[in-house]
Write a protein that holds these residues in place. Structure first.
Motif, mmCIF file in Angstrom:
data_model
loop_
_atom_site.group_PDB
_atom_site.id
_atom_site.type_symbol
_atom_site.label_atom_id
_atom_site.label_comp_id
_atom_site.label_asym_id
_atom_site.label_seq_id
_atom_site.Cartn_x
_atom_site.Cartn_y
_atom_site.Cartn_z
ATOM 1 N N CYS A 219 -5.865 13.321 6.971
ATOM 2 C CA CYS A 219 -5.030 11.982 7.567
ATOM 3 C C CYS A 219 -5.998 10.937 7.160
ATOM 4 O O CYS A 219 -5.416 9.813 6.668
ATOM 5 N N VAL A 220 -7.007 10.960 7.162
ATOM 6 C CA VAL A 220 -8.207 9.643 6.780
ATOM 7 C C VAL A 220 -8.153 9.599 5.461
ATOM 8 O O VAL A 220 -8.294 8.354 4.878
ATOM 9 N N GLU A 221 -8.311 10.496 4.681
ATOM 10 C CA GLU A 221 -8.189 10.504 3.093
ATOM 11 C C GLU A 221 -7.000 9.804 2.871
ATOM 12 O O GLU A 221 -6.897 9.029 1.783
ATOM 13 N N PHE A 222 -5.729 10.171 3.333
ATOM 14 C CA PHE A 222 -4.583 9.634 2.917
ATOM 15 C C PHE A 222 -4.699 8.126 3.083
ATOM 16 O O PHE A 222 -4.074 7.669 2.252
ATOM 17 N N ALA A 223 -5.074 7.691 4.425
ATOM 18 C CA ALA A 223 -4.901 6.302 4.429
ATOM 19 C C ALA A 223 -5.841 5.513 3.517
ATOM 20 O O ALA A 223 -5.596 4.300 2.883
ATOM 21 N N MET A 224 -6.955 6.064 3.239
ATOM 22 C CA MET A 224 -8.102 5.472 2.635
ATOM 23 C C MET A 224 -7.868 5.416 1.024
ATOM 24 O O MET A 224 -7.649 4.477 0.330
ATOM 25 N N ARG A 225 -7.227 6.409 0.675
ATOM 26 C CA ARG A 225 -6.826 6.523 -0.721
ATOM 27 C C ARG A 225 -5.587 5.798 -0.985
ATOM 28 O O ARG A 225 -5.617 5.125 -2.245
ATOM 29 N N ALA A 226 -4.658 5.585 -0.274
ATOM 30 C CA ALA A 226 -3.489 4.726 -0.656
ATOM 31 C C ALA A 226 -3.761 3.221 -0.616
ATOM 32 O O ALA A 226 -3.403 2.703 -1.519
ATOM 33 N N SER A 227 -5.033 2.607 0.000
ATOM 34 C CA SER A 227 -5.207 1.501 -0.201
ATOM 35 C C SER A 227 -6.114 1.273 -1.571
ATOM 36 O O SER A 227 -5.814 0.279 -2.142
ATOM 37 N N TRP A 228 -6.460 2.251 -2.040
ATOM 38 C CA TRP A 228 -7.025 2.080 -3.445
ATOM 39 C C TRP A 228 -6.066 2.250 -4.442
ATOM 40 O O TRP A 228 -6.106 1.614 -5.498
ATOM 41 N N VAL A 229 -5.078 3.085 -4.084
ATOM 42 C CA VAL A 229 -4.030 3.236 -5.079
ATOM 43 C C VAL A 229 -3.157 2.101 -5.142
ATOM 44 O O VAL A 229 -2.698 1.590 -6.347
ATOM 45 N N VAL A 230 -2.996 1.505 -4.094
ATOM 46 C CA VAL A 230 -2.087 0.112 -4.163
ATOM 47 C C VAL A 230 -2.857 -1.001 -4.818
ATOM 48 O O VAL A 230 -2.262 -1.686 -5.854
ATOM 49 N N LEU A 231 -4.241 -1.169 -4.785
ATOM 50 C CA LEU A 231 -4.936 -2.016 -5.692
ATOM 51 C C LEU A 231 -5.123 -1.575 -7.103
ATOM 52 O O LEU A 231 -4.824 -2.513 -8.067
ATOM 53 N N LEU A 232 -5.020 -0.362 -7.278
ATOM 54 C CA LEU A 232 -5.015 0.023 -8.687
ATOM 55 C C LEU A 232 -3.956 -0.126 -9.393
ATOM 56 O O LEU A 232 -3.699 -0.711 -10.471
ATOM 57 N N ILE A 233 -2.864 0.167 -8.658
ATOM 58 C CA ILE A 233 -1.430 -0.176 -9.476
ATOM 59 C C ILE A 233 -1.146 -1.536 -9.436
ATOM 60 O O ILE A 233 -0.607 -2.231 -10.738
ATOM 61 N N SER A 234 -1.545 -2.346 -8.588
ATOM 62 C CA SER A 234 -1.522 -3.652 -8.648
ATOM 63 C C SER A 234 -2.425 -4.343 -10.161
ATOM 64 O O SER A 234 -1.743 -5.481 -10.863
ATOM 65 N N SER A 235 -3.522 -3.736 -10.090
ATOM 66 C CA SER A 235 -4.399 -4.201 -11.240
ATOM 67 C C SER A 235 -3.758 -3.852 -12.610
ATOM 68 O O SER A 235 -3.598 -4.642 -13.343
ATOM 69 N N LEU A 236 -3.056 -2.830 -12.650
ATOM 70 C CA LEU A 236 -2.356 -2.257 -13.789
ATOM 71 C C LEU A 236 -1.210 -3.417 -14.394
ATOM 72 O O LEU A 236 -1.180 -3.714 -15.285
ATOM 73 N N SER A 237 -0.734 -3.552 -13.241
ATOM 74 C CA SER A 237 0.598 -4.504 -13.282
ATOM 75 C C SER A 237 0.009 -5.874 -13.853
ATOM 76 O O SER A 237 0.479 -6.649 -14.772
ATOM 77 N N PHE A 238 -0.912 -6.382 -13.140
ATOM 78 C CA PHE A 238 -1.486 -7.690 -13.597
ATOM 79 C C PHE A 238 -1.919 -7.583 -15.081
ATOM 80 O O PHE A 238 -1.958 -8.699 -15.895
#
Length: 302
Positions: A219-238
C-alpha cells in the motif's frame, strides 16, 4: 505480553488478505490516527472527484479551438483565462486530471503487480534465481529513468499504452527490490516452512502466506510510486514524448503555454498547481501510512 503469547500473534498464523476482516478497519484507524495520511488522502480524493465530475463542472470543450478567444486573461467567463488556441485553461486542467490519474494509476498498478510477483518469487526461491534476478535488475537500474523512458518511447512511438509499458519497465525493478526486502522477512517464518513441507505450490505460498503479510508495504509502495509516475509522465509530455496535442495533459499544457507566461500566466501556473497538489497529496499519504505502519524500516533495509 509473555513470550508464548507473542509467538501466537496473527503474524505467526497469517491468512489470506480476503479473509482478514480486520485489515480494512485497521487501515481506517491508521488513516484517522495519522494527520499526514488523512490530509494526503483527502487531497487525492478531491482530485479524483474533480476529475470524475469534470463534464459537470464546465461547459467548455477541452480540445476545441477558438481563435477569437485566444490568450484572454482571467474573467467570469474564463476563470483561469484561455491559451493560445482559445481553449479554456480551467477546463483543460479539470480534464487533464482524468488523463493524469488514468494513465498513472494504470502504470502504477501494472508496475506494482510485476514487481510484487518477481520480488516474492526471488525471495521465496532464493539461490541462483535470486542472484540472477538481482544482477539483471542492477543493470536496469544503472540506466537513468528519464533516459530509459525516452529510448522506449522513441523506439515504440508515443501513446498511452507505450507510456504505461515504459513506466513499468523503468520502475518495476525498484518495486522488486522493495518487495523482495519485505518478503525476505517473512520467508524464514515457521508457517512458510510448514507450507513447503505440505508440498504447496510456490503460487499458493505467495498468495496465502506471504502476500497477506506484506500488504502494508504494498500500500505504501503504491502511493509513493504513483507520485513518481505522475511526475515522470508529465515530464515526458513536457518534453514532447508523452500525450499528443490536443490531449488535455498537464505537462503538455505547461509546454504549450510557457512562451506566453507573461501574457496569460495562469495558462502555465494552473496545470503546475494541479500537478503539485496531486504529487504532494500522494507523498503525504505514503509518508503518513509508512510511519503509522512502521514500513520505514523495511524500506531502508531493502
Amino acid at each position: 505480553m509473555t513470550t508464548l503469547e507473542a509467538a501466537s500473534t496473527p503474524a505467526a498464523a497469517p491468512v489470506p488478505s480476503a479473509a482478514r476482516p480486520g485489515f480494512a478497519r485497521r487501515t481506517w484507524r491508521t488513516v484517522r490516527s495519522s494527520r499526514t495520511a488523512s490530509i494526503g488522502l483527502a487531497v487525492v480524493a478531491v482530485h479524483i472527484v474533480v476529475a470524475a465530475l469534470a463534464p459537470l463542472l464546465t461547459t467548455y470543450s477541452p480540445t476545441a479551438n477558438d481563435a477569437s478567444h485566444a490568450l484572454l486573461g482571467s474573467s467570469w467567463s474564463h476563470w483561469a483565462g484561455t491559451d493560445q488556441y482559445g481553449r479554456d485553461v480551467l477546463t483543460r486542467v479539470l480534464y487533464g486530471g482524468r488523463y493524469a490519474l488514468g494513465v498513472s494509476v494504470t502504470a502504477t498498478v501494472l508496475t506494482l503487480a510485476v514487481g510484487t510477483l518477481l520480488g516474492c518469487v526471488a525471495a521465496l526461491r532464493g539461490g541462483w534465481l535470486d542472484d540472477l534476478m538481482m544482477r539483471v535488475l542492477d543493470a536496469v537500474l544503472a540506466v537513468p529513468s528519464i533516459l530509459a523512458l525516452l529510448v522506449i518511447v522513441t523506439a515504440l512511438g508515443a501513446g498511452s499504452g507505450v507510456i504505461v509499458l515504459a513506466v513499468t519497465v523503468v520502475y518495476a525493478p525498484q518495486v522488486v527490490r522493495v518487495v523482495r526486502g519485505a518478503a525476505l522477512a517473512v520467508v524464514p517464518a515457521d508457517y512458510v516452512t510448514a507450507a513447503r513441507a505440505r508440498g504447496e505450490s510456490t503460487w499458493a505460498i505467495l498468495r496465502r502466506e506471504i502476500l497477506p503479510n506484506i500488504t502494508d508495504v504494498l500500500c505504501v509502495e503504491f502511493a509513493m510510486r504513483a507520485s513518481w509516475v505522475v511526475l515522470l509522465i508529465s515530464s515526458l509530455s513536457f518534453l514532447g514524448f508523452g500525450a499528443n496535442p490536443p490531449t488535455p495533459d498537464w505537462g503538455l499544457m505547461v509546454s504549450e503555454n510557457r512562451t506566453a507566461i507573461t501574457v496569460v500566466p495562469m495558462a502555465s501556473l494552473a496545470p503546475i498547481i494541479a500537478l503539485a497538489t496531486l504529487v504532494v497529496g500522494l507523498n503525504l499519504a505514503a509518508d503518513g501510512l509508512s510511519k503509522a505502519w512502521g514500513v520505514d524500516r523495511i524500506r531502508e533495509g531493502s
